[in-house]
Design a protein around this motif. Structure first.
Motif, PDB file in Angstrom:
ATOM      1  N   ARG A   1     -17.524 -14.247 -25.661  1.00 54.71           N
ATOM      2  CA  ARG A   1     -18.283 -13.591 -24.579  1.00 54.71           C
ATOM      3  C   ARG A   1     -17.467 -12.545 -23.842  1.00 54.71           C
ATOM      4  O   ARG A   1     -17.972 -11.858 -22.966  1.00 54.71           O
ATOM      5  N   LYS A   2     -16.165 -12.456 -24.154  1.00 53.19           N
ATOM      6  CA  LYS A   2     -15.318 -11.501 -23.441  1.00 53.19           C
ATOM      7  C   LYS A   2     -15.800 -10.084 -23.709  1.00 53.19           C
ATOM      8  O   LYS A   2     -16.261  -9.767 -24.799  1.00 53.19           O
ATOM      9  N   ASN A   3     -15.625  -9.225 -22.689  1.00 48.17           N
ATOM     10  CA  ASN A   3     -16.134  -7.857 -22.767  1.00 48.17           C
ATOM     11  C   ASN A   3     -15.577  -7.083 -23.963  1.00 48.17           C
ATOM     12  O   ASN A   3     -16.306  -6.348 -24.628  1.00 48.17           O
ATOM     13  N   GLU A   4     -14.278  -7.278 -24.270  1.00 44.52           N
ATOM     14  CA  GLU A   4     -13.670  -6.497 -25.367  1.00 44.52           C
ATOM     15  C   GLU A   4     -14.281  -6.891 -26.724  1.00 44.52           C
ATOM     16  O   GLU A   4     -14.282  -6.095 -27.663  1.00 44.52           O
ATOM     17  N   ILE A   5     -14.859  -8.086 -26.788  1.00 47.05           N
ATOM     18  CA  ILE A   5     -15.467  -8.525 -28.058  1.00 47.05           C
ATOM     19  C   ILE A   5     -16.854  -7.899 -28.227  1.00 47.05           C
ATOM     20  O   ILE A   5     -17.300  -7.651 -29.348  1.00 47.05           O
ATOM     21  N   SER A   6     -17.518  -7.576 -27.101  1.00 48.53           N
ATOM     22  CA  SER A   6     -18.895  -7.044 -27.182  1.00 48.53           C
ATOM     23  C   SER A   6     -18.963  -5.760 -27.993  1.00 48.53           C
ATOM     24  O   SER A   6     -19.753  -5.646 -28.931  1.00 48.53           O
ATOM     25  N   MET A   7     -18.120  -4.776 -27.636  1.00 56.73           N
ATOM     26  CA  MET A   7     -18.174  -3.488 -28.332  1.00 56.73           C
ATOM     27  C   MET A   7     -17.686  -3.645 -29.771  1.00 56.73           C
ATOM     28  O   MET A   7     -18.252  -3.054 -30.691  1.00 56.73           O
ATOM     29  N   LEU A   8     -16.671  -4.489 -29.930  1.00 55.18           N
ATOM     30  CA  LEU A   8     -16.130  -4.729 -31.272  1.00 55.18           C
ATOM     31  C   LEU A   8     -17.206  -5.342 -32.179  1.00 55.18           C
ATOM     32  O   LEU A   8     -17.346  -4.978 -33.349  1.00 55.18           O
ATOM     33  N   ALA A   9     -18.010  -6.247 -31.594  1.00 57.60           N
ATOM     34  CA  ALA A   9     -19.068  -6.908 -32.370  1.00 57.60           C
ATOM     35  C   ALA A   9     -20.078  -5.878 -32.862  1.00 57.60           C
ATOM     36  O   ALA A   9     -20.566  -5.944 -33.998  1.00 57.60           O
ATOM     37  N   SER A  10     -20.375  -4.912 -32.011  1.00 60.31           N
ATOM     38  CA  SER A  10     -21.327  -3.872 -32.381  1.00 60.31           C
ATOM     39  C   SER A  10     -20.781  -3.065 -33.566  1.00 60.31           C
ATOM     40  O   SER A  10     -21.522  -2.700 -34.478  1.00 60.31           O
ATOM     41  N   SER A  11     -19.471  -2.804 -33.568  1.00 57.70           N
ATOM     42  CA  SER A  11     -18.864  -2.052 -34.682  1.00 57.70           C
ATOM     43  C   SER A  11     -18.845  -2.898 -35.955  1.00 57.70           C
ATOM     44  O   SER A  11     -19.109  -2.394 -37.054  1.00 57.70           O
ATOM     45  N   VAL A  12     -18.537  -4.171 -35.792  1.00 58.75           N
ATOM     46  CA  VAL A  12     -18.486  -5.070 -36.946  1.00 58.75           C
ATOM     47  C   VAL A  12     -19.870  -5.203 -37.587  1.00 58.75           C
ATOM     48  O   VAL A  12     -20.010  -5.270 -38.811  1.00 58.75           O
ATOM     49  N   ALA A  13     -20.891  -5.196 -36.720  1.00 61.23           N
ATOM     50  CA  ALA A  13     -22.259  -5.397 -37.196  1.00 61.23           C
ATOM     51  C   ALA A  13     -22.767  -4.222 -38.032  1.00 61.23           C
ATOM     52  O   ALA A  13     -23.838  -4.288 -38.621  1.00 61.23           O
ATOM     53  N   LYS A  14     -21.980  -3.141 -38.087  1.00 60.68           N
ATOM     54  CA  LYS A  14     -22.387  -1.989 -38.899  1.00 60.68           C
ATOM     55  C   LYS A  14     -22.034  -2.202 -40.374  1.00 60.68           C
ATOM     56  O   LYS A  14     -22.532  -1.511 -41.246  1.00 60.68           O
ATOM     57  N   LEU A  15     -21.128  -3.148 -40.616  1.00 67.55           N
ATOM     58  CA  LEU A  15     -20.606  -3.314 -41.974  1.00 67.55           C
ATOM     59  C   LEU A  15     -21.588  -4.068 -42.872  1.00 67.55           C
ATOM     60  O   LEU A  15     -21.990  -5.200 -42.569  1.00 67.55           O
ATOM     61  N   GLY A  16     -21.960  -3.415 -43.974  1.00 65.80           N
ATOM     62  CA  GLY A  16     -22.991  -3.961 -44.859  1.00 65.80           C
ATOM     63  C   GLY A  16     -22.720  -5.375 -45.347  1.00 65.80           C
ATOM     64  O   GLY A  16     -23.599  -6.240 -45.278  1.00 65.80           O
ATOM     65  N   SER A  17     -21.500  -5.641 -45.812  1.00 63.58           N
ATOM     66  CA  SER A  17     -21.239  -6.964 -46.399  1.00 63.58           C
ATOM     67  C   SER A  17     -21.234  -8.045 -45.326  1.00 63.58           C
ATOM     68  O   SER A  17     -21.567  -9.202 -45.584  1.00 63.58           O
ATOM     69  N   VAL A  18     -20.857  -7.645 -44.104  1.00 61.52           N
ATOM     70  CA  VAL A  18     -20.862  -8.614 -42.992  1.00 61.52           C
ATOM     71  C   VAL A  18     -22.310  -8.995 -42.673  1.00 61.52           C
ATOM     72  O   VAL A  18     -22.656 -10.177 -42.537  1.00 61.52           O
ATOM     73  N   ARG A  19     -23.151  -7.992 -42.598  1.00 58.88           N
ATOM     74  CA  ARG A  19     -24.571  -8.256 -42.315  1.00 58.88           C
ATOM     75  C   ARG A  19     -25.163  -9.159 -43.385  1.00 58.88           C
ATOM     76  O   ARG A  19     -25.897 -10.084 -43.097  1.00 58.88           O
ATOM     77  N   LYS A  20     -24.825  -8.845 -44.631  1.00 59.36           N
ATOM     78  CA  LYS A  20     -25.393  -9.621 -45.738  1.00 59.36           C
ATOM     79  C   LYS A  20     -25.036 -11.100 -45.573  1.00 59.36           C
ATOM     80  O   LYS A  20     -25.891 -11.983 -45.687  1.00 59.36           O
ATOM     81  N   LYS A  21     -23.769 -11.337 -45.257  1.00 63.42           N
ATOM     82  CA  LYS A  21     -23.296 -12.712 -45.126  1.00 63.42           C
ATOM     83  C   LYS A  21     -23.973 -13.415 -43.936  1.00 63.42           C
ATOM     84  O   LYS A  21     -24.418 -14.562 -44.048  1.00 63.42           O
ATOM     85  N   MET A  22     -24.079 -12.709 -42.817  1.00 63.57           N
ATOM     86  CA  MET A  22     -24.672 -13.327 -41.628  1.00 63.57           C
ATOM     87  C   MET A  22     -26.174 -13.567 -41.809  1.00 63.57           C
ATOM     88  O   MET A  22     -26.710 -14.602 -41.433  1.00 63.57           O
ATOM     89  N   VAL A  23     -26.847 -12.584 -42.402  1.00 69.12           N
ATOM     90  CA  VAL A  23     -28.301 -12.706 -42.597  1.00 69.12           C
ATOM     91  C   VAL A  23     -28.616 -13.902 -43.505  1.00 69.12           C
ATOM     92  O   VAL A  23     -29.549 -14.666 -43.249  1.00 69.12           O
ATOM     93  N   GLN A  24     -27.796 -14.066 -44.519  1.00 64.85           N
ATOM     94  CA  GLN A  24     -27.991 -15.200 -45.443  1.00 64.85           C
ATOM     95  C   GLN A  24     -27.899 -16.526 -44.674  1.00 64.85           C
ATOM     96  O   GLN A  24     -28.736 -17.406 -44.823  1.00 64.85           O
ATOM     97  N   LYS A  25     -26.887 -16.612 -43.815  1.00 64.24           N
ATOM     98  CA  LYS A  25     -26.686 -17.835 -43.020  1.00 64.24           C
ATOM     99  C   LYS A  25     -27.869 -18.046 -42.064  1.00 64.24           C
ATOM    100  O   LYS A  25     -28.376 -19.159 -41.891  1.00 64.24           O
ATOM    101  N   GLN A  26     -28.320 -16.951 -41.449  1.00 61.36           N
ATOM    102  CA  GLN A  26     -29.442 -17.062 -40.490  1.00 61.36           C
ATOM    103  C   GLN A  26     -30.712 -17.522 -41.196  1.00 61.36           C
ATOM    104  O   GLN A  26     -31.454 -18.358 -40.680  1.00 61.36           O
ATOM    105  N   ARG A  27     -30.957 -16.984 -42.380  1.00 55.45           N
ATOM    106  CA  ARG A  27     -32.164 -17.389 -43.125  1.00 55.45           C
ATOM    107  C   ARG A  27     -32.080 -18.857 -43.522  1.00 55.45           C
ATOM    108  O   ARG A  27     -33.084 -19.568 -43.496  1.00 55.45           O
ATOM    109  N   GLU A  28     -30.869 -19.270 -43.871  1.00 54.42           N
ATOM    110  CA  GLU A  28     -30.653 -20.670 -44.257  1.00 54.42           C
ATOM    111  C   GLU A  28     -31.026 -21.592 -43.079  1.00 54.42           C
ATOM    112  O   GLU A  28     -31.745 -22.571 -43.256  1.00 54.42           O
TER     113      GLU A  28
END
Ligand code: DC
Length: 337
Positions: free
Chosen positions: A204-231
């Motif tokens: 929840r720290k502020n420095e993680i918020s912006m970093l999370a937004s940048s990380v969320a742009k990465l295709g393979s990261v999204r793929k992995k997270m979306v798979q987990k969310q659907r599960e």
């Protein structure tokens, strides 16, 4: 003849609680359907077997239903059925509009005992209130709340700890590929795990918020997270909040909402939240700029950008309380059932 259905759950098996909740359900049904005692011919109640202290029909009589024929029966004891539940079937005459069924308390989970799994998708920008709303909705329906942003935040923490920049896409994707991001639930609340460690507070720290937004742009990261969310969503009914739930994670979700609010209002909310946590060094203008930058990044990325699904209902919370937003969404869900 019109036939109207309804249900409500009680907290305890006591005559007071049963009388109170039966009255609440009948009043809600009367208001929703414009009923009065002249067009309300008969009510059949059924109760789960853990209700033993009072007949809802008796409660209805005491609530002033004097002319209506009333009858109560006990339901079979089906394993996994919603506990402490009172159901009604009302026979009425002379309704001018289509019947409005009413489900209150945990019964609002759309007759979970006989209905199929369902998902509520809440997308929208940071600070729109969607996580507070999602939590309240999940509690009202007695279903799981999945905060998908927390999963991207955990990915961001993995990079932060390893000192890898998300701009170095190859190194970032490799580091996240080997990260184990998971969620578990403690007393109904989500805990987010990174490599088995509970990082729910750290992300929840502020420095993680912006970093999370940048990380969320990465295709393979999204793929992995979306798979987990659907599960997770595949196993049970849940409310999910994020940026791409209605558009990419669960495009077939039956209930989709786009929760938004003016950027300044969202910054003010975050500012208040941070101050309450003792963080007094935060500048509101800075925070507004940060929120706008994050919106821009989330909305302009190539993979699953933040956008409203064509079939999502917009909820602008700029001038709404959380309770109003939740009530609005529940109404919309009820209309669609
Ligand atoms: O909702 P949040 O602030 O905790 O989300 C953190 C970041 O993760 C946010 O900037 C956008 C991203 N995110 C996403 O891309 N897709 C989601 N489903 C949820 C969050």
């Amino acid at each position: 003849m019109n036939i109207i259905r309804g249900a409500i759950t009680v907290e305890r098996d006591t005559p007071e609680e049963i009388k109170g909740k039966t009255g609440e359900l009948l009043r809600a049904l009367k208001v929703a359907n414009g009923l009065d005692e002249d067009n309300l011919k008969a009510i059949i109640f059924s109760t789960t077997q853990d209700i033993r202290s009072c007949y809802p029909a008796k409660a209805a009589r005491e609530c002033g239903f004097e002319k209506t024929a009333l009858f109560s029966a006990a339901e079979p004891d089906i394993e996994g059925a919603l506990p402490l539940c009172i159901r009604v079937m009302i026979f009425a005459e002379g309704l001018t509009e289509k019947e409005k069924h009413v489900y209150l308390g945990k019964a609002a989970s759309l007759r979970r005992d006989i209905s199929r799994k369902f998902a509520v998708a809440l997308d929208g920008p940071a600070g729109s209130g969607k996580s507070t709303i999602a939590k309240a909705l999940a509690a009202a329906y007695g279903i799981l709340y999945l905060d998908t942003g927390a999963m991207y935040r955990a990915c961001a923490l993995q990079l932060y700890r390893k000192g890898i920049s998300p701009e170095d896409a190859a190194a970032a994707e490799a580091a996240i590929e080997e990260a184990d991001v998971d969620v578990r639930y403690e007393n109904g609340a989500q805990r987010t795990l990174l490599n088995g460690e509970d990082v729910s507070d750290e992300i929840r720290k502020n420095e993680i918020s912006m970093l999370a937004s940048s990380v969320a742009k990465l295709g393979s990261v999204r793929k992995k997270m979306v798979q987990k969310q659907r599960e997770i969503a595949g196993k049970q009914s849940c409310v999910l909040d994020g940026r791409d739930i209605g558009t990419a994670v669960l495009p077939d979700a039956p209930f989709k909402f786009f929760v938004t609010a003016d950027a300044r209002v969202r910054a003010e909310r975050r500012w208040k939240e941070l101050r309450e946590k003792g963080n007094t060094q935060i500048d509101l203008d800075e925070l507004t700029k940060e929120i706008e930058a994050r919106d821009k990044q989330d909305a302009n990325r190539a993979v699953s950008p933040l956008r409203r699904a064509a079939d999502a209902v917009t909820v602008d919370t700029s001038n709404m309380t959380v309770e109003q937003a939740v009530a609005f969404i529940r109404e919309k869900i009820q209309e669609k059932i």
